[in-house]
Design a protein around this motif. Structure first.
Motif, PDB file in Angstrom:
ATOM      1  N   LEU A   1      16.459  35.176  30.215  1.00  0.00           N
ATOM      2  CA  LEU A   1      16.337  35.139  28.757  1.00  0.00           C
ATOM      3  C   LEU A   1      17.675  35.101  28.025  1.00  0.00           C
ATOM      4  O   LEU A   1      17.695  35.024  26.791  1.00  0.00           O
ATOM      5  N   GLY A   2      18.783  35.209  28.750  1.00  0.00           N
ATOM      6  CA  GLY A   2      20.070  35.329  28.079  1.00  0.00           C
ATOM      7  C   GLY A   2      20.153  36.622  27.294  1.00  0.00           C
ATOM      8  O   GLY A   2      20.769  36.696  26.224  1.00  0.00           O
ATOM      9  N   ALA A   3      19.527  37.669  27.825  1.00  0.00           N
ATOM     10  CA  ALA A   3      19.389  38.946  27.114  1.00  0.00           C
ATOM     11  C   ALA A   3      20.458  39.949  27.542  1.00  0.00           C
ATOM     12  O   ALA A   3      21.109  39.800  28.580  1.00  0.00           O
ATOM     13  N   ASP A   4      20.639  40.983  26.735  1.00  0.00           N
ATOM     14  CA  ASP A   4      21.398  42.155  27.144  1.00  0.00           C
ATOM     15  C   ASP A   4      20.476  43.063  27.944  1.00  0.00           C
ATOM     16  O   ASP A   4      19.247  42.963  27.856  1.00  0.00           O
ATOM     17  N   LEU A   5      21.080  43.972  28.720  1.00  0.00           N
ATOM     18  CA  LEU A   5      20.306  44.854  29.596  1.00  0.00           C
ATOM     19  C   LEU A   5      20.793  46.283  29.476  1.00  0.00           C
ATOM     20  O   LEU A   5      22.001  46.553  29.555  1.00  0.00           O
ATOM     21  N   ILE A   6      19.834  47.191  29.275  1.00  0.00           N
ATOM     22  CA  ILE A   6      20.110  48.632  29.306  1.00  0.00           C
ATOM     23  C   ILE A   6      19.199  49.263  30.348  1.00  0.00           C
ATOM     24  O   ILE A   6      17.987  49.037  30.342  1.00  0.00           O
ATOM     25  N   LEU A   7      19.791  50.044  31.264  1.00  0.00           N
ATOM     26  CA  LEU A   7      19.019  50.789  32.251  1.00  0.00           C
ATOM     27  C   LEU A   7      18.835  52.203  31.718  1.00  0.00           C
ATOM     28  O   LEU A   7      19.770  53.009  31.703  1.00  0.00           O
ATOM     29  N   LEU A   8      17.624  52.496  31.243  1.00  0.00           N
ATOM     30  CA  LEU A   8      17.332  53.803  30.648  1.00  0.00           C
ATOM     31  C   LEU A   8      16.642  54.700  31.662  1.00  0.00           C
ATOM     32  O   LEU A   8      15.641  54.312  32.260  1.00  0.00           O
ATOM     33  N   SER A   9      17.166  55.893  31.824  1.00  0.00           N
ATOM     34  CA  SER A   9      16.530  56.866  32.714  1.00  0.00           C
ATOM     35  C   SER A   9      16.770  58.262  32.159  1.00  0.00           C
ATOM     36  O   SER A   9      17.218  58.418  31.026  1.00  0.00           O
ATOM     37  N   ASP A  10      16.470  59.289  32.950  1.00  0.00           N
ATOM     38  CA  ASP A  10      16.716  60.659  32.510  1.00  0.00           C
ATOM     39  C   ASP A  10      18.191  61.036  32.675  1.00  0.00           C
ATOM     40  O   ASP A  10      18.607  62.109  32.237  1.00  0.00           O
ATOM     41  N   VAL A  11      18.975  60.176  33.315  1.00  0.00           N
ATOM     42  CA  VAL A  11      20.404  60.426  33.512  1.00  0.00           C
ATOM     43  C   VAL A  11      21.178  59.754  32.394  1.00  0.00           C
ATOM     44  O   VAL A  11      21.074  58.543  32.190  1.00  0.00           O
ATOM     45  N   SER A  12      21.971  60.523  31.673  1.00  0.00           N
ATOM     46  CA  SER A  12      22.634  60.003  30.482  1.00  0.00           C
ATOM     47  C   SER A  12      23.759  59.035  30.797  1.00  0.00           C
ATOM     48  O   SER A  12      24.051  58.132  30.010  1.00  0.00           O
ATOM     49  N   SER A  13      24.419  59.216  31.937  1.00  0.00           N
ATOM     50  CA  SER A  13      25.566  58.379  32.288  1.00  0.00           C
ATOM     51  C   SER A  13      26.014  58.754  33.695  1.00  0.00           C
ATOM     52  O   SER A  13      25.485  59.679  34.315  1.00  0.00           O
ATOM     53  N   VAL A  14      27.010  58.038  34.179  1.00  0.00           N
ATOM     54  CA  VAL A  14      27.680  58.437  35.416  1.00  0.00           C
ATOM     55  C   VAL A  14      28.672  59.536  35.051  1.00  0.00           C
ATOM     56  O   VAL A  14      29.428  59.403  34.087  1.00  0.00           O
ATOM     57  N   LEU A  15      28.657  60.613  35.810  1.00  0.00           N
ATOM     58  CA  LEU A  15      29.486  61.782  35.483  1.00  0.00           C
ATOM     59  C   LEU A  15      30.592  61.982  36.510  1.00  0.00           C
ATOM     60  O   LEU A  15      30.417  61.678  37.699  1.00  0.00           O
ATOM     61  N   ASP A  16      31.727  62.523  36.044  1.00  0.00           N
ATOM     62  CA  ASP A  16      32.792  62.871  36.976  1.00  0.00           C
ATOM     63  C   ASP A  16      32.510  64.258  37.569  1.00  0.00           C
ATOM     64  O   ASP A  16      31.461  64.855  37.301  1.00  0.00           O
ATOM     65  N   LYS A  17      33.409  64.756  38.371  1.00  0.00           N
ATOM     66  CA  LYS A  17      33.172  66.031  39.069  1.00  0.00           C
ATOM     67  C   LYS A  17      33.087  67.217  38.117  1.00  0.00           C
ATOM     68  O   LYS A  17      32.544  68.260  38.459  1.00  0.00           O
TER      69      LYS A  17
END
Length: 263
Positions: free
Chosen positions: A175-191
């Motif tokens: 579709l030439g669309a943007d993509l967002i992966l929505l889950s219960d995890v807000s982001s990738v986190l550091d240590k």
């Protein structure tokens, strides 16, 4: 606000929580009725599959977080994803007076699916690639929100279970669309538990090696990296738990609240 479509991949525990579903789809209704950006939902439903398999005494087999789908369980997977999970989402859209339709990846050849060549001929794990946008664009032009299960059909008529993140990326490519992966995890986190603003494959490998990224997050970021390579642009990992104002800006392409993943 961007004028190209937005593919939203829903995952995590959202489909298993009535309270969370109500909150998210109340927001989605407000957005849908007040903004012109076209939306497409793509979903999996791993926990629903697990629950169904447990009820009938079937073993759950996963390798590196990826479900082993074969001739013994493909009918269960199809029923869980194209049936229960898909219709559960549609029920919330109905309550919020959103025009909708439930489809699979292969309806209108929107996404083309082949059997994974990494596994034997008995497997039902599908590899998606972009297809024909006509059906979905026709639906979007009528202000109908497609809800797409991650079930595909090969050119030989074989049912395939497709990783929902990769399915969403193939659909976004179509579709030439943007993509967002929505889950219960807000982001990738550091240590330290702080949000990592952006990540590429080199940084991803380093964070795996030092133990920062592990378990299910490895699968999610890997899928996002693969999606970024397919689309040729960044993909955003974010959470459906964000407040309505942030979600609105996120959907409009005006705010980064999660982690940008790029090739």
């Amino acid at each position: 606000m961007k004028d190209n479509p937005l593919v939203i991949k829903l995952g995590g525990v959202l489909l298993d929580s009535r309270d969370s579903m109500k909150i998210f789809f109340d927001f989605l209704s407000t957005y849908f009725h007040n903004y012109s950006r076209n939306l497409i939902i793509v979903h999996g439903g791993g926990k629903i599959i697990d629950d169904m398999m447990k009820k009938i005494g079937m073993n759950i087999n996963k390798i590196n977080g990826i479900r082993v789908t074969n001739s013994s369980n493909i009918d269960i997977v199809v029923g869980a994803l194209a049936g229960i999970a898909n219709k559960r989402i549609l029920s919330y859209l109905k309550r919020n007076k959103i025009n909708f339709i439930g489809v699979s990846l292969s309806d209108g050849d929107s996404v083309l699916v082949e059997r994974s060549k990494k596994l034997d001929f008995k497997n039902h794990t599908g590899i998606p690639k972009s297809g024909n946008p006509k059906l979905l664009f026709d639906l979007l032009s009528k202000k109908i929100l497609p809800v797409v299960s991650s079930i595909g059909i090969t050119k030989y008529g074989e049912l395939m279970n497709v990783n929902a993140d990769l399915a969403a990326s193939a659909l976004a490519k179509t579709l030439g669309a943007d993509l967002i992966l929505l889950s219960d995890v807000s982001s990738v986190l550091d240590k330290r538990g702080n949000r990592i603003d952006s990540i590429n494959r080199e940084k991803f490998n380093a964070l795996i090696n030092d133990g920062t990224i592990k378990n299910g997050m490895i699968v999610k970021v890997q899928a996002a990296l693969d999606a970024s390579e397919v689309l040729g642009k960044s993909v955003q990992i974010a959470s459906w738990k964000e407040n309505n104002e942030k979600l609105k800006l996120l959907f409009n392409g005006e705010l980064s609240v999660g982690t940008f993943v790029y090739k």
